[in-house]
Design an enzyme around this catalytic site. Structure first.
Site, PDB file in Angstrom:
ATOM      1  N   PRO A   2      -1.652 -10.164   6.453  1.00  0.00           N
ATOM      2  CA  PRO A   2      -2.046  -9.144   7.424  1.00  0.00           C
ATOM      3  C   PRO A   2      -2.326  -7.810   6.754  1.00  0.00           C
ATOM      4  O   PRO A   2      -1.811  -7.501   5.678  1.00  0.00           O
ATOM      5  CB  PRO A   2      -0.824  -9.048   8.340  1.00  0.00           C
ATOM      6  CG  PRO A   2      -0.056 -10.299   8.113  1.00  0.00           C
ATOM      7  CD  PRO A   2      -0.329 -10.710   6.709  1.00  0.00           C
ATOM      8  N   GLU A   3      -3.141  -7.016   7.419  1.00  0.00           N
ATOM      9  CA  GLU A   3      -3.415  -5.664   6.945  1.00  0.00           C
ATOM     10  C   GLU A   3      -2.244  -4.750   7.312  1.00  0.00           C
ATOM     11  O   GLU A   3      -1.446  -5.046   8.205  1.00  0.00           O
ATOM     12  CB  GLU A   3      -4.701  -5.143   7.585  1.00  0.00           C
ATOM     13  CG  GLU A   3      -5.893  -6.068   7.468  1.00  0.00           C
ATOM     14  CD  GLU A   3      -6.438  -6.173   6.053  1.00  0.00           C
ATOM     15  OE1 GLU A   3      -6.389  -5.175   5.301  1.00  0.00           O
ATOM     16  OE2 GLU A   3      -6.937  -7.250   5.701  1.00  0.00           O
ATOM     17  N   LYS A  51       3.385  -3.231   4.192  1.00  0.00           N
ATOM     18  CA  LYS A  51       3.382  -4.480   4.947  1.00  0.00           C
ATOM     19  C   LYS A  51       4.792  -4.996   5.220  1.00  0.00           C
ATOM     20  O   LYS A  51       4.981  -6.160   5.547  1.00  0.00           O
ATOM     21  CB  LYS A  51       2.542  -5.528   4.202  1.00  0.00           C
ATOM     22  CG  LYS A  51       1.082  -5.103   4.031  1.00  0.00           C
ATOM     23  CD  LYS A  51       0.250  -6.193   3.394  1.00  0.00           C
ATOM     24  CE  LYS A  51      -1.201  -5.735   3.230  1.00  0.00           C
ATOM     25  NZ  LYS A  51      -2.066  -6.813   2.724  1.00  0.00           N
ATOM     26  N   ARG A 252      -8.365 -14.529  -3.237  1.00  0.00           N
ATOM     27  CA  ARG A 252      -8.822 -14.246  -1.891  1.00  0.00           C
ATOM     28  C   ARG A 252     -10.343 -14.364  -1.860  1.00  0.00           C
ATOM     29  O   ARG A 252     -11.007 -14.190  -2.887  1.00  0.00           O
ATOM     30  CB  ARG A 252      -8.418 -12.833  -1.440  1.00  0.00           C
ATOM     31  CG  ARG A 252      -6.912 -12.594  -1.388  1.00  0.00           C
ATOM     32  CD  ARG A 252      -6.257 -13.323  -0.233  1.00  0.00           C
ATOM     33  NE  ARG A 252      -4.833 -13.058  -0.154  1.00  0.00           N
ATOM     34  CZ  ARG A 252      -3.899 -13.786  -0.751  1.00  0.00           C
ATOM     35  NH1 ARG A 252      -4.241 -14.823  -1.515  1.00  0.00           N
ATOM     36  NH2 ARG A 252      -2.618 -13.488  -0.616  1.00  0.00           N
TER      37      ARG A 252
END
Length: 282
Positions: A2-3, A51, A252
């Site tokens: 997640p950002e 995060k 990624r």
């Protein structure tokens, strides 16, 4: 992964729901924490750091959680049906009128609140820190400049440089700066601009579930290149391409427009979106 704005929003909602309330139920179902019962404690607050999330209690302890790839916190009213399977629940914090359930939280720890820095002290400046100032920006820039031989796409993802950027914002920042994600940090003409833009985009979406970098919240119009493999670039019409960036578990999918983002790039980048890793909000 997640950002940072996803975690920030989760923390804000948990804080509003739990802060100041006594727990009627405080189950920790993580294998390392099952012997702990938090019932009877009062939640002092919930805060995000990059995060990471910390739920702080009145006994001087904090519950640390990290979403990793598939974790999330949900809020319910008592008696409501959970939206994820019961066996995925790792924490259940219930007050008189709210139930917070942490699902698939692989990284959890109960620790003294004064020791939180042990888990997040290595991070770079938090891009969504409410106390952000010129000093934070200067420190993020210093850490980014120190990665001069790294690819900018990978440097933006490194939480030790600045905390909060995930694959979505990495892709969009590189596009808006007109840089190939494989451009070396030392060749980026405006590193302060990269820091400022990263913070600007995260702030734009910090208080809503939708994540837009284009200014539009309409379906299919929110992003410039992220998860748009094979589609036409919104600026020049060239097809958006993808390729893996990074090694092993840290790899990624990078998204870029070859025309708008000139520079180094791997050979044979894909224009079709099959088999892409997704990095969207839980």
């Amino acid at each position: 992964m997640p950002e940072g704005d996803t975690v920030h929003l989760a923390g804000k909602r948990l804080h509003a729901a739990l802060s100041g309330h006594r727990l009627l139920r405080g189950e920790l179902r993580h294998p390392r924490l099952v012997e702990h019962d938090l019932a009877g404690l009062t939640v002092l607050g919930v805060a995000s750091v990059g995060k990471h999330l910390f739920t702080r209690f009145d006994d001087g302890r904090s519950l640390h959680s990290h979403f990793r790839m598939d974790g999330s916190w949900h809020l319910y009213r008592p008696g409501m049906r959970w939206r994820r399977p019961t066996h995925e629940a790792r924490a259940v914090l219930e007050t008189e009128d709210r139930v917070a359930v942490g699902f698939a939280l692989h990284d959890m720890e109960l620790l003294p609140t004064v020791a939180e820095d042990r888990l997040v002290g290595h991070l770079g400046p938090d891009l969504l820190d409410p106390a952000w100032d010129d000093g934070h920006a200067a420190e993020a820039l210093r850490r980014l400049e120190a990665r001069r031989d790294a690819e900018i796409g990978l440097a933006l993802l490194e939480q030790r440089v600045m905390a909060g950027v995930g694959n979505l914002y990495k892709a969009e920042v590189c596009f808006l700066l007109g840089l190939s994600p494989w451009t070396l940090v030392r060749d980026v003409p405006d590193l302060p601009g990269a820091v400022a833009l990263s913070r600007k985009l995260l702030l734009r979406n910090a208080d809503r579930p939708e994540q837009s970098t284009t200014g539009s919240l309409h379906p299919g119009e929110a992003h410039w290149v992220f998860e748009r493999a094979g589609q036409r670039c919104r600026r020049c019409g060239t097809r958006i391409r993808t390729a893996d960036q990074g090694d092993g578990v840290y790899a990624r999918v990078a998204y870029w427009c070859p025309r708008c983002q000139p520079g180094p790039a791997p050979r044979g980048g894909r224009a079709a979106g099959r088999g892409e890793r997704r990095t969207s909000r839980p």
